[in-house]
Design a protein around this motif. Structure first.
Motif, PDB file in Angstrom:
ATOM      1  N   VAL A   1      -9.982 -15.054  45.561  1.00  0.00           N
ATOM      2  CA  VAL A   1     -10.929 -15.706  44.843  1.00  0.00           C
ATOM      3  C   VAL A   1     -11.905 -14.466  44.227  1.00  0.00           C
ATOM      4  O   VAL A   1     -12.294 -14.285  42.918  1.00  0.00           O
ATOM      5  CB  VAL A   1     -11.456 -16.818  45.066  1.00  0.00           C
ATOM      6  N   ILE A   2     -12.461 -13.894  45.346  1.00  0.00           N
ATOM      7  CA  ILE A   2     -13.859 -12.819  45.114  1.00  0.00           C
ATOM      8  C   ILE A   2     -13.118 -11.732  44.269  1.00  0.00           C
ATOM      9  O   ILE A   2     -13.709 -11.417  43.090  1.00  0.00           O
ATOM     10  CB  ILE A   2     -14.115 -12.202  46.429  1.00  0.00           C
ATOM     11  N   TYR A   3     -11.896 -11.177  44.331  1.00  0.00           N
ATOM     12  CA  TYR A   3     -11.253 -10.167  43.676  1.00  0.00           C
ATOM     13  C   TYR A   3     -10.968 -10.658  42.249  1.00  0.00           C
ATOM     14  O   TYR A   3     -11.257  -9.770  41.153  1.00  0.00           O
ATOM     15  CB  TYR A   3     -10.041  -9.706  44.239  1.00  0.00           C
ATOM     16  N   HIS A   4     -10.599 -11.874  42.133  1.00  0.00           N
ATOM     17  CA  HIS A   4     -10.158 -12.235  40.544  1.00  0.00           C
ATOM     18  C   HIS A   4     -11.504 -12.446  39.560  1.00  0.00           C
ATOM     19  O   HIS A   4     -11.574 -11.906  38.646  1.00  0.00           O
ATOM     20  CB  HIS A   4      -9.429 -13.634  40.785  1.00  0.00           C
ATOM     21  N   ALA A   5     -12.526 -13.071  40.284  1.00  0.00           N
ATOM     22  CA  ALA A   5     -13.853 -13.214  39.691  1.00  0.00           C
ATOM     23  C   ALA A   5     -14.208 -11.825  39.162  1.00  0.00           C
ATOM     24  O   ALA A   5     -14.863 -11.622  38.288  1.00  0.00           O
ATOM     25  CB  ALA A   5     -14.681 -13.885  40.419  1.00  0.00           C
ATOM     26  N   ARG A   6     -14.100 -10.736  40.416  1.00  0.00           N
ATOM     27  CA  ARG A   6     -14.820  -9.530  39.719  1.00  0.00           C
ATOM     28  C   ARG A   6     -13.941  -8.656  38.907  1.00  0.00           C
ATOM     29  O   ARG A   6     -14.505  -8.026  37.900  1.00  0.00           O
ATOM     30  CB  ARG A   6     -14.810  -8.757  41.288  1.00  0.00           C
ATOM     31  N   ILE A   7     -12.678  -8.694  38.933  1.00  0.00           N
ATOM     32  CA  ILE A   7     -11.898  -8.062  38.106  1.00  0.00           C
ATOM     33  C   ILE A   7     -11.977  -8.224  36.753  1.00  0.00           C
ATOM     34  O   ILE A   7     -11.865  -7.671  35.984  1.00  0.00           O
ATOM     35  CB  ILE A   7     -10.326  -7.830  38.558  1.00  0.00           C
ATOM     36  N   LEU A   8     -12.435  -9.633  36.495  1.00  0.00           N
ATOM     37  CA  LEU A   8     -12.319 -10.111  35.105  1.00  0.00           C
ATOM     38  C   LEU A   8     -13.548  -9.453  34.353  1.00  0.00           C
ATOM     39  O   LEU A   8     -13.617  -9.393  33.258  1.00  0.00           O
ATOM     40  CB  LEU A   8     -12.513 -11.635  34.958  1.00  0.00           C
ATOM     41  N   LYS A   9     -14.676  -8.949  35.214  1.00  0.00           N
ATOM     42  CA  LYS A   9     -15.809  -8.300  34.696  1.00  0.00           C
ATOM     43  C   LYS A   9     -15.834  -6.821  34.747  1.00  0.00           C
ATOM     44  O   LYS A   9     -16.572  -6.220  34.761  1.00  0.00           O
ATOM     45  CB  LYS A   9     -16.992  -8.870  35.181  1.00  0.00           C
ATOM     46  N   HIS A  10     -14.559  -6.325  35.409  1.00  0.00           N
ATOM     47  CA  HIS A  10     -14.635  -4.860  35.555  1.00  0.00           C
ATOM     48  C   HIS A  10     -14.769  -3.918  34.608  1.00  0.00           C
ATOM     49  O   HIS A  10     -13.924  -4.190  33.436  1.00  0.00           O
ATOM     50  CB  HIS A  10     -13.250  -4.667  36.385  1.00  0.00           C
ATOM     51  N   GLU A  11     -15.211  -2.942  34.511  1.00  0.00           N
ATOM     52  CA  GLU A  11     -15.418  -2.038  33.392  1.00  0.00           C
ATOM     53  C   GLU A  11     -14.151  -1.234  33.127  1.00  0.00           C
ATOM     54  O   GLU A  11     -14.217  -0.834  31.974  1.00  0.00           O
ATOM     55  CB  GLU A  11     -16.689  -0.938  33.848  1.00  0.00           C
ATOM     56  N   CYS A  12     -13.336  -1.223  33.814  1.00  0.00           N
ATOM     57  CA  CYS A  12     -12.141  -0.707  33.410  1.00  0.00           C
ATOM     58  C   CYS A  12     -10.892  -1.701  33.074  1.00  0.00           C
ATOM     59  O   CYS A  12      -9.824  -1.252  33.192  1.00  0.00           O
ATOM     60  CB  CYS A  12     -11.541   0.272  34.668  1.00  0.00           C
ATOM     61  N   ARG A  13     -11.489  -2.757  32.975  1.00  0.00           N
ATOM     62  CA  ARG A  13     -10.280  -3.987  32.582  1.00  0.00           C
ATOM     63  C   ARG A  13     -10.118  -3.785  31.208  1.00  0.00           C
ATOM     64  O   ARG A  13     -10.896  -3.522  30.295  1.00  0.00           O
ATOM     65  CB  ARG A  13     -10.865  -5.372  32.777  1.00  0.00           C
ATOM     66  N   THR A  14      -8.780  -4.013  30.682  1.00  0.00           N
ATOM     67  CA  THR A  14      -8.458  -3.490  29.186  1.00  0.00           C
ATOM     68  C   THR A  14      -7.859  -4.962  28.952  1.00  0.00           C
ATOM     69  O   THR A  14      -7.013  -5.613  29.723  1.00  0.00           O
ATOM     70  CB  THR A  14      -7.492  -2.534  29.066  1.00  0.00           C
TER      71      THR A  14
END
Length: 459
Positions: A132-145
């Motif tokens: 759950v932590i990883y999902h929440a964080r990756i949605l805001k990640h600067e390298c998400r496209t």
């Protein structure tokens, strides 16, 4: 008589225009030309950061040297619906608190040893809340496209640990029921264009639990067969404990209760644990289990017999894994902390112990060897101690005497190494310098980028 009519112009007369009027016209023309030219040149020289990105795109980042990650928008049955049914995820108690606050859990209270200004950074974080932590964080990640065509890696935000957790501790579920969510997820993802292009070789997932919960080889055995399903063969898998012999698995730290909101809070905590006055040589936090020859029971007895050197937090009969003020106090007051294996080979307590600046003592080499290399390095002897459990069990080795054999300089050096690792295994609450999540995602992107350069993955 005077003639009042206009005088006759001689062919030699020169008629001069009004000089001031013509000059002012020329000045205005030149002024507006210069103004227009300045505007055009200035607008062309704006940097990308000065121009607002379209709302559907994330702004570019100079930190994405290993590429970008695309996050699948899964049907809610694979994540959000599991959160919404949190009361039914465990046969004994609700999981709603455990997965609240984007996986951080409820705010911690009553942590008397913690500096007052750092108290808001502490939560009662569950050991299996990582997915759950990883999902929440990756949605805001600067390298998400948001453009899959340009992505280096593809993240599958399936809460596999929550999906199978409800089936782990009851015998009345069939193998088909335990595999239901996993098989359904793979049927969905195999139809996605990025998967069809790479057959899943540039995809990864965070499972939240230990690898052994996903490695059922026979219908009557424990857990689900998720990792043995053919479509999972090429998917990179993150989890809190890996199979050391599976190159497709990466172990990531168990989440602790400390989630700093800034780099300053991280630095303050490191200074705090470095300056602690430690009055005990070692500590053990754990409880007895009703198993023949249970090693935790042996360690409890050993600690009670060495009460002048060892602090005990006896967890027999009640839950300790989410943390408590008593546990933190014990770690903060001790030079070493005993870390026998848990239900699997690793323990969340190892990271709670190191967070407090205490030096872990292992009794199974596989509790640390070939685990967490991206975060702790591959030289565990620099920050930990190993004692043969069989020698403790048969009474030929005294834990106290082994630990007393380390000089104060040895202890200081190992503790300093432990403290230096804290930013690498802690999950922050906001972006505050690189944390465990950043090390994990950067490691995944770097691995996929290198494999693409070698030709192992499609470009």
């Amino acid at each position: 008589m005077f003639d009042h009519s206009s005088p006759r112009k001689s062919p030699h007369t020169i008629i001069r225009p009004n000089f001031c009027y013509r000059f002012s016209q020329l000045f205005l023309i030149i002024f507006f030309q210069v103004l227009i030219l300045h505007f055009v040149l200035h607008s062309q020289s704006k940097s990308p950061s000065d121009i607002q990105s379209p709302p559907h795109q994330l702004p570019p980042s100079n930190h994405c040297r290993y590429g970008t990650v695309y996050v699948y928008d899964l049907p809610p049955v694979f994540n959000q619906d599991l959160l919404d049914s949190c009361h039914d995820l465990d046969p004994w108690h609700s999981r709603c608190n455990a997965i609240s606050n984007s996986g951080l859990g409820p705010k911690a209270t009553g942590l008397s040893p913690v500096p007052k200004n750092l108290s808001p950074a502490w939560y009662w974080t569950d050991m299996f809340a990582g997915e759950v932590i990883y999902h929440a964080r990756i949605l805001k990640h600067e390298c998400r496209t948001t453009e899959p065509e340009s992505a280096t890696a593809f993240y599958i935000p399936f809460y596999a640990g929550l999906a199978v957790g409800r089936y782990l501790f009851a015998n009345n579920y069939t193998a088909q029921e335990r595999d239901f969510y996993c098989e359904r997820l793979l049927r969905w993802v195999r139809d996605q264009p990025p998967w069809r292009r790479s057959n899943g070789s540039d995809h990864f997932i965070m499972t939240g639990r230990m690898t052994w919960d996903f490695r059922r080889s026979r219908d009557e055995d424990w857990g689900t067969s998720f990792f043995y399903m053919p479509l999972m063969k090429r998917v990179l898998r993150l989890g809190v404990e890996r199979d050391p012999w599976d190159p497709m698995e990466i172990s990531v730290p168990y989440p602790t209760g400390f989630h700093p909101r800034s780099k300053q809070e991280m630095n303050q905590w490191q200074d705090f644990v470095r300056a602690r006055n430690r009055t005990s040589l070692f500590t053990f936090v754990g409880g007895k289990r009703k198993l023949k020859g249970d090693f935790r029971t042996i360690l409890l007895s050993h600690c009670y017999n060495e009460s002048t050197s060892c602090r005990v937090v006896d967890c027999s009969g009640h839950r300790c894994h989410d943390g408590s003020s008593k546990i933190l106090e014990s770690f903060l007051a001790s030079d070493f902390c005993l870390q026998p294996r848990g239900d699997a080979l690793t323990r969340k307590s190892t990271f709670d112990c190191m967070l407090a600046g205490s030096i872990p003592v292992f009794f199974w080499r596989r509790s640390i060897s070939r685990q967490y290399e991206w975060f702790l390095g591959d030289e565990p002897e620099r920050f930990s101690v190993f004692i043969n459990r069989n020698e403790v069990r048969n009474g030929t080795t005294s834990i106290r005497k082994v630990l007393e054999g380390y000089s104060r300089e040895d202890v200081r050096r190992m503790r300093e190494k432990v403290i230096s690792l804290i930013p690498k295994f802690v999950y922050s609450n906001t972006r505050s310098g690189e944390d465990a999540f950043d090390f994990a995602i950067n490691g995944v992107l770097k691995r996929f980028q290198q494999e693409k350069m070698k030709g192992s993955l499609p470009k």
